[in-house]
Design a protein around this motif. Structure first.
Motif, PDB file in Angstrom:
ATOM      1  N   LYS A   1     -58.641 -13.886  13.222  1.00  0.00           N
ATOM      2  CA  LYS A   1     -58.199 -13.898  14.621  1.00  0.00           C
ATOM      3  C   LYS A   1     -58.095 -12.464  15.112  1.00  0.00           C
ATOM      4  O   LYS A   1     -57.607 -11.586  14.395  1.00  0.00           O
ATOM      5  CB  LYS A   1     -56.840 -14.605  14.758  1.00  0.00           C
ATOM      6  N   THR A   2     -58.525 -12.236  16.347  1.00  0.00           N
ATOM      7  CA  THR A   2     -58.395 -10.914  16.943  1.00  0.00           C
ATOM      8  C   THR A   2     -56.961 -10.688  17.394  1.00  0.00           C
ATOM      9  O   THR A   2     -56.140 -11.621  17.433  1.00  0.00           O
ATOM     10  CB  THR A   2     -59.320 -10.772  18.158  1.00  0.00           C
ATOM     11  N   ALA A   3     -56.649  -9.453  17.782  1.00  0.00           N
ATOM     12  CA  ALA A   3     -55.302  -9.148  18.276  1.00  0.00           C
ATOM     13  C   ALA A   3     -54.967  -9.995  19.491  1.00  0.00           C
ATOM     14  O   ALA A   3     -53.866 -10.559  19.598  1.00  0.00           O
ATOM     15  CB  ALA A   3     -55.196  -7.663  18.616  1.00  0.00           C
ATOM     16  N   THR A   4     -55.928 -10.131  20.408  1.00  0.00           N
ATOM     17  CA  THR A   4     -55.703 -10.943  21.607  1.00  0.00           C
ATOM     18  C   THR A   4     -55.458 -12.394  21.235  1.00  0.00           C
ATOM     19  O   THR A   4     -54.561 -13.054  21.783  1.00  0.00           O
ATOM     20  CB  THR A   4     -56.912 -10.840  22.557  1.00  0.00           C
ATOM     21  N   GLN A   5     -56.229 -12.923  20.306  1.00  0.00           N
ATOM     22  CA  GLN A   5     -56.058 -14.316  19.872  1.00  0.00           C
ATOM     23  C   GLN A   5     -54.703 -14.524  19.203  1.00  0.00           C
ATOM     24  O   GLN A   5     -54.052 -15.553  19.409  1.00  0.00           O
ATOM     25  CB  GLN A   5     -57.192 -14.694  18.921  1.00  0.00           C
ATOM     26  N   ASN A   6     -54.272 -13.555  18.406  1.00  0.00           N
ATOM     27  CA  ASN A   6     -52.967 -13.676  17.749  1.00  0.00           C
ATOM     28  C   ASN A   6     -51.840 -13.800  18.763  1.00  0.00           C
ATOM     29  O   ASN A   6     -50.940 -14.630  18.618  1.00  0.00           O
ATOM     30  CB  ASN A   6     -52.712 -12.454  16.857  1.00  0.00           C
ATOM     31  N   HIS A   7     -51.873 -12.994  19.792  1.00  0.00           N
ATOM     32  CA  HIS A   7     -50.800 -13.024  20.785  1.00  0.00           C
ATOM     33  C   HIS A   7     -50.883 -14.274  21.662  1.00  0.00           C
ATOM     34  O   HIS A   7     -49.841 -14.836  22.043  1.00  0.00           O
ATOM     35  CB  HIS A   7     -50.819 -11.743  21.608  1.00  0.00           C
ATOM     36  N   GLU A   8     -52.091 -14.720  21.961  1.00  0.00           N
ATOM     37  CA  GLU A   8     -52.223 -15.988  22.688  1.00  0.00           C
ATOM     38  C   GLU A   8     -51.658 -17.136  21.852  1.00  0.00           C
ATOM     39  O   GLU A   8     -50.930 -17.996  22.367  1.00  0.00           O
ATOM     40  CB  GLU A   8     -53.695 -16.278  23.006  1.00  0.00           C
ATOM     41  N   LEU A   9     -51.975 -17.132  20.578  1.00  0.00           N
ATOM     42  CA  LEU A   9     -51.495 -18.183  19.686  1.00  0.00           C
ATOM     43  C   LEU A   9     -49.969 -18.188  19.618  1.00  0.00           C
ATOM     44  O   LEU A   9     -49.341 -19.255  19.661  1.00  0.00           O
ATOM     45  CB  LEU A   9     -52.084 -17.971  18.293  1.00  0.00           C
ATOM     46  N   LEU A  10     -49.372 -17.027  19.541  1.00  0.00           N
ATOM     47  CA  LEU A  10     -47.916 -16.959  19.497  1.00  0.00           C
ATOM     48  C   LEU A  10     -47.301 -17.523  20.776  1.00  0.00           C
ATOM     49  O   LEU A  10     -46.319 -18.268  20.724  1.00  0.00           O
ATOM     50  CB  LEU A  10     -47.466 -15.514  19.290  1.00  0.00           C
ATOM     51  N   SER A  11     -47.901 -17.213  21.914  1.00  0.00           N
ATOM     52  CA  SER A  11     -47.356 -17.698  23.181  1.00  0.00           C
ATOM     53  C   SER A  11     -47.520 -19.202  23.337  1.00  0.00           C
ATOM     54  O   SER A  11     -46.773 -19.837  24.093  1.00  0.00           O
ATOM     55  CB  SER A  11     -48.035 -16.985  24.356  1.00  0.00           C
ATOM     56  N   ARG A  12     -48.471 -19.798  22.614  1.00  0.00           N
ATOM     57  CA  ARG A  12     -48.742 -21.234  22.729  1.00  0.00           C
ATOM     58  C   ARG A  12     -48.376 -22.002  21.453  1.00  0.00           C
ATOM     59  O   ARG A  12     -48.790 -23.137  21.263  1.00  0.00           O
ATOM     60  CB  ARG A  12     -50.232 -21.440  23.053  1.00  0.00           C
ATOM     61  N   LEU A  13     -47.553 -21.382  20.618  1.00  0.00           N
ATOM     62  CA  LEU A  13     -47.255 -21.966  19.307  1.00  0.00           C
ATOM     63  C   LEU A  13     -46.681 -23.363  19.407  1.00  0.00           C
ATOM     64  O   LEU A  13     -46.990 -24.235  18.579  1.00  0.00           O
ATOM     65  CB  LEU A  13     -46.272 -21.052  18.562  1.00  0.00           C
ATOM     66  N   ARG A  14     -45.874 -23.629  20.424  1.00  0.00           N
ATOM     67  CA  ARG A  14     -45.228 -24.943  20.524  1.00  0.00           C
ATOM     68  C   ARG A  14     -46.241 -26.073  20.701  1.00  0.00           C
ATOM     69  O   ARG A  14     -45.912 -27.233  20.441  1.00  0.00           O
ATOM     70  CB  ARG A  14     -44.229 -24.969  21.677  1.00  0.00           C
ATOM     71  N   GLU A  15     -47.475 -25.759  21.091  1.00  0.00           N
ATOM     72  CA  GLU A  15     -48.484 -26.811  21.234  1.00  0.00           C
ATOM     73  C   GLU A  15     -48.823 -27.451  19.893  1.00  0.00           C
ATOM     74  O   GLU A  15     -49.305 -28.588  19.838  1.00  0.00           O
ATOM     75  CB  GLU A  15     -49.743 -26.258  21.912  1.00  0.00           C
ATOM     76  N   LEU A  16     -48.574 -26.740  18.814  1.00  0.00           N
ATOM     77  CA  LEU A  16     -48.815 -27.307  17.482  1.00  0.00           C
ATOM     78  C   LEU A  16     -47.747 -28.309  17.086  1.00  0.00           C
ATOM     79  O   LEU A  16     -47.915 -29.049  16.115  1.00  0.00           O
ATOM     80  CB  LEU A  16     -48.894 -26.192  16.438  1.00  0.00           C
ATOM     81  N   GLN A  17     -46.655 -28.374  17.828  1.00  0.00           N
ATOM     82  CA  GLN A  17     -45.604 -29.330  17.512  1.00  0.00           C
ATOM     83  C   GLN A  17     -46.053 -30.772  17.708  1.00  0.00           C
ATOM     84  O   GLN A  17     -45.431 -31.687  17.165  1.00  0.00           O
ATOM     85  CB  GLN A  17     -44.363 -29.061  18.376  1.00  0.00           C
ATOM     86  N   LEU A  18     -47.126 -30.977  18.465  1.00  0.00           N
ATOM     87  CA  LEU A  18     -47.590 -32.350  18.688  1.00  0.00           C
ATOM     88  C   LEU A  18     -48.030 -33.007  17.387  1.00  0.00           C
ATOM     89  O   LEU A  18     -48.120 -34.240  17.304  1.00  0.00           O
ATOM     90  CB  LEU A  18     -48.726 -32.383  19.717  1.00  0.00           C
ATOM     91  N   LEU A  19     -48.259 -32.206  16.337  1.00  0.00           N
ATOM     92  CA  LEU A  19     -48.640 -32.755  15.039  1.00  0.00           C
ATOM     93  C   LEU A  19     -47.424 -33.255  14.263  1.00  0.00           C
ATOM     94  O   LEU A  19     -47.565 -33.899  13.225  1.00  0.00           O
ATOM     95  CB  LEU A  19     -49.395 -31.703  14.231  1.00  0.00           C
ATOM     96  N   GLY A  20     -46.221 -32.943  14.756  1.00  0.00           N
ATOM     97  CA  GLY A  20     -45.007 -33.486  14.165  1.00  0.00           C
ATOM     98  C   GLY A  20     -44.636 -32.934  12.810  1.00  0.00           C
ATOM     99  O   GLY A  20     -43.955 -33.606  12.023  1.00  0.00           O
ATOM    100  N   LEU A  21     -45.055 -31.707  12.513  1.00  0.00           N
ATOM    101  CA  LEU A  21     -44.773 -31.095  11.215  1.00  0.00           C
ATOM    102  C   LEU A  21     -44.118 -29.734  11.396  1.00  0.00           C
ATOM    103  O   LEU A  21     -44.294 -29.085  12.433  1.00  0.00           O
ATOM    104  CB  LEU A  21     -46.073 -30.937  10.411  1.00  0.00           C
ATOM    105  N   PRO A  22     -43.355 -29.282  10.397  1.00  0.00           N
ATOM    106  CA  PRO A  22     -42.744 -27.949  10.485  1.00  0.00           C
ATOM    107  C   PRO A  22     -43.804 -26.860  10.620  1.00  0.00           C
ATOM    108  O   PRO A  22     -44.915 -26.989  10.088  1.00  0.00           O
ATOM    109  CB  PRO A  22     -41.985 -27.817   9.160  1.00  0.00           C
ATOM    110  N   ILE A  23     -43.445 -25.789  11.310  1.00  0.00           N
ATOM    111  CA  ILE A  23     -44.364 -24.681  11.547  1.00  0.00           C
ATOM    112  C   ILE A  23     -43.804 -23.409  10.911  1.00  0.00           C
ATOM    113  O   ILE A  23     -42.652 -23.041  11.143  1.00  0.00           O
ATOM    114  CB  ILE A  23     -44.579 -24.456  13.056  1.00  0.00           C
ATOM    115  N   LEU A  24     -44.639 -22.742  10.132  1.00  0.00           N
ATOM    116  CA  LEU A  24     -44.294 -21.459   9.531  1.00  0.00           C
ATOM    117  C   LEU A  24     -44.920 -20.344  10.355  1.00  0.00           C
ATOM    118  O   LEU A  24     -46.099 -20.415  10.713  1.00  0.00           O
ATOM    119  CB  LEU A  24     -44.790 -21.398   8.088  1.00  0.00           C
ATOM    120  N   ALA A  25     -44.148 -19.308  10.641  1.00  0.00           N
ATOM    121  CA  ALA A  25     -44.670 -18.127  11.324  1.00  0.00           C
ATOM    122  C   ALA A  25     -44.640 -16.945  10.368  1.00  0.00           C
ATOM    123  O   ALA A  25     -43.571 -16.526   9.920  1.00  0.00           O
ATOM    124  CB  ALA A  25     -43.847 -17.823  12.574  1.00  0.00           C
TER     125      ALA A  25
END
Length: 294
Positions: free
Chosen positions: A208-232
């Motif tokens: 992941k590029t630097a830009t992608q990493n920061h976008e992913l962090l800002s949208r991390l809650r979208e992964l909650q739809l999978l219903g599993l714990p998230i590690l950062a």
């Protein structure tokens, strides 16, 4: 984001992790995973364990500060890291896992490896969790091994290997959609292999590029739809220190800032080098936005 929205999205109760020996790790509130690097070339020099005495001292300090999990790794996954054999990886991690298990039998030990043979030997030595940066891509036997061992599995997103991942950052349909599809399919495969306790790790800094990493962090809650714990896993990484013109050694304050964002966006586990600061971050964010106080 309003305070009520934060309460609705942060620190919602999570599943428990069922570990060997009938032990249960409760993820109803955020927890900390402390990093113990047994590699001579980890990107943050301050994380490299010098010897067995240093290992036990660091582990005791992390556990005393509040870490729930100690993550033991013997294969550096920094970009361009040297490839080592499975035998050398075992020589690094197995004595450490055995020593930690003897000294701290109640601690949850995680083995950071993409090799099923290393994972199996480490669990026999006292590890209770498998943390696989490759999501089973670098060892076809890993999912079946995790299922046979009946241990929780950290499923990370990465492309290629640590040696090639910097060239594999193109996501035609967008990074977040790619991750949702990846995790959906991998979770199905893990469950088919008998793995029931799964943690998702979006793999900050991996393919992941630097830009992608920061976008992913800002949208991390979208992964909650999978219903599993998230590690950062953000601790002292390039996405922290490079925008500030710093080095990993000077990236603690930046790590705290990004860990705060991760918590506000649904992270359940913080994988860190600096446990006291991570625990303070959890406590303050939890006291402000959530009824679940550590």
């Amino acid at each position: 984001m309003s305070a009520q929205a934060a309460k609705d999205t942060c620190f919602s109760p999570r599943q428990t992790l069922r570990c060997p020996g009938g032990r249960v790790l409760n993820l109803a509130s955020p927890q900390v995973m402390g990093i113990l690097n047994l590699t001579p070339d980890s990107f943050f020099a301050g994380s490299r364990v010098a010897d067995n005495t240093d290992l036990l001292h660091r582990a005791e300090a992390m556990l005393t500060a509040g870490a729930s999990i100690l993550d033991v790794g013997g294969y550096s996954s920094r970009p361009g890291a040297e490839h080592i054999s499975e035998d050398e990886e075992k020589q690094r991690v197995l004595p450490a896992v055995e020593a930690l298990h003897r000294a701290f039998p109640e601690a949850f030990l995680s083995i950071d490896t993409f090799r099923s043979g290393v994972a199996c030997a480490a669990v026999a030595a006292g590890a209770s969790i498998i943390n696989d940066i490759s999501g089973g891509e670098l060892d076809a036997a890993m999912f079946a091994t995790a299922g046979q061992l009946q241990v929780p599995y950290v499923l990370m997103h990465m492309r290629g290997t640590p040696q090639t991942m910097k060239q594999l950052t193109h996501y035609p349909d967008g990074l977040v959609l790619e991750l949702v599809r990846y995790f959906r399919d991998k979770v199905a495969q893990l469950r088919a292999a008998g793995v029931t306790d799964i943690i998702l790790d979006p793999g900050f800094g991996f393919a992941k590029t630097a830009t992608q990493n920061h976008e992913l962090l800002s949208r991390l809650r979208e992964l909650q739809l999978l219903g599993l714990p998230i590690l950062a896993g953000l601790s002292r990484k390039a996405m922290v220190y490079k925008p500030l013109g710093l080095t990993p050694d000077a990236a603690l304050s930046g790590t705290v800032a990004l860990n705060t964002i991760a918590l506000l966006n649904g992270a359940t586990l913080l994988r860190v080098h600096d446990v006291p600061e991570a625990m303070q971050t959890i406590r303050l964010v939890s006291n402000t936005f959530s009824p679940f106080s550590p």
